[in-house]
Design an enzyme around this catalytic site. Structure first.
Site, PDB file in Angstrom:
ATOM      1  N   TYR A   1       0.862  -0.815   0.180  1.00  0.00           N
ATOM      2  CA  TYR A   1      -0.113  -0.457  -0.004  1.00  0.00           C
ATOM      3  C   TYR A   1       0.946   1.637  -0.102  1.00  0.00           C
ATOM      4  CZ  TYR A   1      -0.260   0.073   5.166  1.00  0.00           C
ATOM      5  OH  TYR A   1       0.279  -0.135   6.801  1.00  0.00           O
ATOM      6  N   GLU A   2       0.319   2.474  -0.195  1.00  0.00           N
ATOM      7  CA  GLU A   2       0.631   3.807  -0.528  1.00  0.00           C
ATOM      8  C   GLU A   2       2.087   3.465  -1.205  1.00  0.00           C
ATOM      9  OE1 GLU A   2      -0.322   6.118   1.354  1.00  0.00           O
ATOM     10  OE2 GLU A   2       0.087   7.709  -0.258  1.00  0.00           O
ATOM     11  N   GLY A   3       1.902   2.702  -2.351  1.00  0.00           N
ATOM     12  CA  GLY A   3       2.462   2.751  -4.292  1.00  0.00           C
ATOM     13  C   GLY A   3       3.822   1.530  -3.505  1.00  0.00           C
TER      14      GLY A   3
ATOM     15  N   GLN B   1       7.517   2.289  -6.077  1.00  0.00           N
ATOM     16  CA  GLN B   1       8.557   3.160  -5.733  1.00  0.00           C
ATOM     17  C   GLN B   1       9.593   3.318  -6.591  1.00  0.00           C
ATOM     18  OE1 GLN B   1       7.644   4.923  -2.965  1.00  0.00           O
ATOM     19  NE2 GLN B   1       5.636   3.465  -2.798  1.00  0.00           N
TER      20      GLN B   1
END
Lengths: 594, 594
Positions: free
Chosen positions: A437-439, A444
């Site tokens: 999550y959050e990429g 990244q």
């Protein structure tokens, strides 16, 4: 003690590596000091150890959706009340809205403790702080006045509604609609998935930040706006009013972080949920980007925090568990398994990465503080560039390593590790989401090779490589650290080759560096982690000469740095080789043959 | 299709790399042939795909202990009936007891399918086969006649009772007692934990093999005897009689393989369970050792099998899931994620290791068949030595990699991977036990450096390194394979250094090689896996020149070999460096400082 906040290492990292004294001189942070930080971290440690950590296992039983309302674990309600009452939530929220306006660096250390103690719980304040940041930066004064104090105090919580079923990480595909109303509000209609703490019973109201499209919005990412949609409408006097047309329609059955309800949120099933535009139309995605560094750093901290807690559990088990004789001794008596070399190797593999990650994460936080507060525009910009480069590494490396480190902790427990009651399996399951999550790590890594390396011609990357070299050269004068110095120099050379490769090839055919992007990210994580361990070893040596030095701590720090050089940096070199030589074999493979 | 047995690769490996035609000429295996094997694998594939695989998700809901009896998932009962009726259980059981007496190599390929389809289920036949082996090798004719036909047919199942709470992997600590009775039987008393399929409702009887101590037994591992303790006593006519004094007192709440009941078994709560000595007194542990190679090879297959199933799921998702534009194209249209270089990298990382592991596992199985059947005593001994060296590698490497590979498969799914309904999380949870049970990776690694490397002065290791060199030299004449050849040669040199180090240091201070033992194991896994990929690439090149060659398959095999060289073998070199340089930093660390 089921969790012991690593205060000694935190303070060493904050003070010695992340320049806390200098951060406390930045405009707006003057009230912070090393002493205040120590006092805060002491209190936070007590809270994390005594209040939050004991709720973690209970949280694993999960939240339930009952008649459209989410029921959280009982232990969480009491913990939330205490957390809010103690004022922890507003630690880095702006002072003008009731927060304490502390540096990110200081807040980060407390966040590591919350996440170690109870990751699922800690997501509620973490998301709430994200909404605070969004309001503070982008909302009108009117919206700020309504929502910010309640969020910064923890009276209400906040959520982020980005993902839709057809649009995972690709927000260009967002379809949720927002139709303007005569009163200046909007009717929001659509479905959002994977909404962390999307519904719950901890607070009277929940403030949803929602990405949606206006009727005349352009296609793609340039047509997304940000709206605030409260669960309950807010009366003019600030009290909670009528129920809004937003509902949790189901909870995901996840592998971990069970205590955190992950909701499917439905907006506007009965005509449209009332929403209010935050900032300007069609700028929603850019607003999200301004919060992204904080959010991604936060997830990096989550990975680190689970690694730390798993490490502590493994050490405790390894000291207590007596099994099998010492391999080198003549005595057949079984010994504590911490004496077995491979168990030591596992514990050090965890420890070395955790210490390196804590250091690199805090260095990134300091850069974030300077980027937001430094009075010199050049320093501000220089630190912003540094943050931008470091964030995908901290997020990607810490979380990928958290999978490995929690796995090692489980392995130290042998068969007991696989039994849920032991507790270490929960860390392993909980950790697995952090690299997603959050990429995801892949996202990244793409960010790192493109916007963060190729876009500036490798300038920031080369600056950091120069710093690694400087540290390595200083280490060369320190006999115990010679092997670490050699490993750092060898990897610095490889780093230069990798950066040149990424910059050159990105312009030619971006698929080639993309094929090695995760290797490049992990390589830089290990290289910069090794750099921090080298810095720490040098500082520890100086400190050892001082009166009253904590020799056990400082010698362990140096020994851990040596281990990092011998066990982790060879892996870094392997990743670099893959970056440089691995692309063709990835791209040439016939897609039909998979 | 939720699982597709990889028949093409299995047959390539069996026929081309593991010399199935030669195995079929061994005494006792003459009735086996390549054609028969193909027919068996075809049928096994249908069974695994259509009968077993669909029960895997249901099994994840777990077995329950109700009033002292274990209730297994309903789907398992029907599957067991079909499995037994089809005769699958006796595939490698001796023909004289109703089995089919096929080579381990052939049986192994079917076992991979069972484990891919439903690991939790497959443990029941796997354990049963272990008891068949124990009876066949060590039991009196009387015991054989009573138990073997029922076990080999699957009418009854078998279990292995080794572990006790105070004695995990250290069997010297076993305390379960066996007291001789006037009728020649024994009264067994004690508690055993982690008993796979220790109780269930699939069959009328369960046959427990139990390690216990006689009253006059010596201390330690030399005082352990092996007993058979049936759940129900067996009448003289072979029918099931009275309930024996053995009970499942609880089931473990595990992270995975929920369908497989893991029992705490209590013997003799009401005066003693009737047991019968298998073989001679005080030889129980050596009997266990004779079965260990098969059992550890079997767990290696489990790791491989979960990796294969997870890979298939990831490929399917990557083809279906459309998200984000092609990084190199001008077109903003989202594409299937299989087109993204990092997703390809993840899929190839899985694929390359799976193919290498299947090959190395089958090569070990062939050596096992030769060790048990070769008419020439020297060849027999040579192959036994080979098996002994390869088993800890296959067990350790396959299962450690299964953690990584199932994790990559989960990662390919992004957030969906973390949702249990998607199914890939189950593979990740199920896989985690394989590096623990039947001897942790650390135990495999100690076995590898001690009994398998140091004990023969590195002879077998050096023989294998020589084979790697031969293959690498042949590959050097194949332009596409030049980089793989170079990586193999570089790692062969490192392997020689590692073996010399292990042999020398083991005698001096065994803690030093022990500190690098897992790195040594993973290094050899990757090196020998790369060797197999190299062999495969050479054979594929020859086959490509033949009429009617399956060019897509053979080219993919070669492309996968190239990938293995560029992405996996650099990691091998890093492990070798750690073996050679990493010991001091592990051993020097102050124990109190952890």
């Amino acid at each position: 003690m089921i969790y012991h906040a690593p205060l000694k290492d935190m303070l060493f990292v904050l003070n010695e590596l992340a320049e806390l004294p200098a951060v406390c001189t930045l405009p707006g942070y003057e009230e912070c000091s090393v002493e205040l930080t120590e006092a805060i971290l002491d209190e936070a440690a007590k809270f994390a150890e005594n209040v939050l950590a004991p709720t973690n296992r209970a949280g694993d039983a999960g939240s339930r959706l009952v008649d459209g309302e989410v029921k959280t674990p009982d232990a969480f309600k009491a913990a939330w009340r205490e957390y809010v009452d103690a004022g922890w939530i507003g630690l880095r929220a702006p002072a003008e809205f009731g927060g304490q306006g502390l540096p990110a660096l200081v807040a980060l250390a407390t966040e590591e403790m919350w996440c170690s103690a109870n990751l699922a719980f800690s997501l509620a304040p973490m998301l709430t702080l994200g909404t605070v940041e969004a309001f503070a930066q982008h909302a009108s004064d009117e919206l700020k006045n309504i929502y910010l104090p309640k969020l910064a105090s923890g009276e209400w919580t906040g959520t982020m509604n980005l993902t839709e079923p057809q649009a995972g990480s690709d927000l260009a595909q967002v379809r949720t609609r927002a139709v303007p109303q005569p009163d200046g509000s909007y009717k929001i209609t659509g479905q959002k998935i994977f909404i962390t703490w999307g519904d719950h019973d901890l607070t009277d109201n929940i403030v949803h930040l929602v990405l949606a499209r206006l009727p005349d919005a352009p296609e793609g990412v340039k047509g997304i706006s940000l709206f605030v949609v409260p669960k309950f409408l807010v009366n003019d006097d600030g009290s909670v009013g009528a129920r809004n047309d937003v509902r949790c329609v189901s909870l995901e059955h996840k592998m971990g972080i069970h205590g955190s309800p992950t909701a499917v949120m439905s907006y506007g099933d009965n005509g449209g949920a009332a929403g209010y535009l935050v900032g300007e139309a069609n700028k929603g995605l850019s607003y999200m980007f301004t919060m992204m560094n904080h959010a991604r750093l936060g997830v990096g901290v989550e990975g680190l925090a689970l690694s730390e807690r798993a490490y502590q559990k493994a050490v405790e088990y390894a000291r207590d568990r007596v099994q099998s004789r010492d391999i080198a001794g003549a005595d057949a008596t079984p010994v504590a398994i911490i004496q077995h070399p491979d168990v030591r190797r596992m514990l050090l593999t965890m420890r070395a990465q955790i210490e390196a990650q804590r250091a690199l994460t805090c260095v990134a936080a300091t850069a974030l503080d300077r980027a937001s507060r430094h009075p010199n525009p050049e320093e501000k910009a220089r630190n912003q560039a540094l943050v931008n480069f470091l964030i995908p590494i901290v997020k990607g490396w810490n979380t990928e390593a958290a999978n490995d480190i929690t796995s090692l902790a489980l392995q130290v427990h042998g068969g007991m590790g696989y039994i849920e009651e032991t507790g270490v399996a929960q860390y392993y399951r909980d950790a697995r989401i952090t690299a997603i999550y959050e990429g995801t790590t892949g996202i990244q890594a793409l960010d790192l090779i493109g916007r963060k390396t190729a876009a500036d011609g490798g300038r920031v990357a080369r600056y950091l490589i120069g710093e690694v070299r400087r540290t390595a050269e200083a280490l060369s004068a320190d006999a115990q650290m010679q092997p670490l110095a050699d490993e750092l120099l060898r990897n610095a050379r490889l780093a230069e080759a990798c950066v040149a490769y990424i910059v050159d090839e990105f312009a030619r055919d971006a698929r080639r560096p993309a094929a090695g992007s995760v290797a490049y990210l992990k390589f830089f994580g290990l290289l910069l982690g090794g750099w921090q361990m080298g810095r720490a070893a040098l500082i520890a040596k100086e400190s050892l000469a001082e009166d009253g030095a904590d020799a056990a701590f400082l010698n362990a720090k140096r020994a851990t740095a040596v281990f990092f050089g011998a066990h982790l940096l060879p892996q870094a070199a392997a990743y670099a080789e893959t970056v440089l030589k691995g692309a063709d074999s990835v791209l040439a493979f016939d897609e039909a043959a998979f």
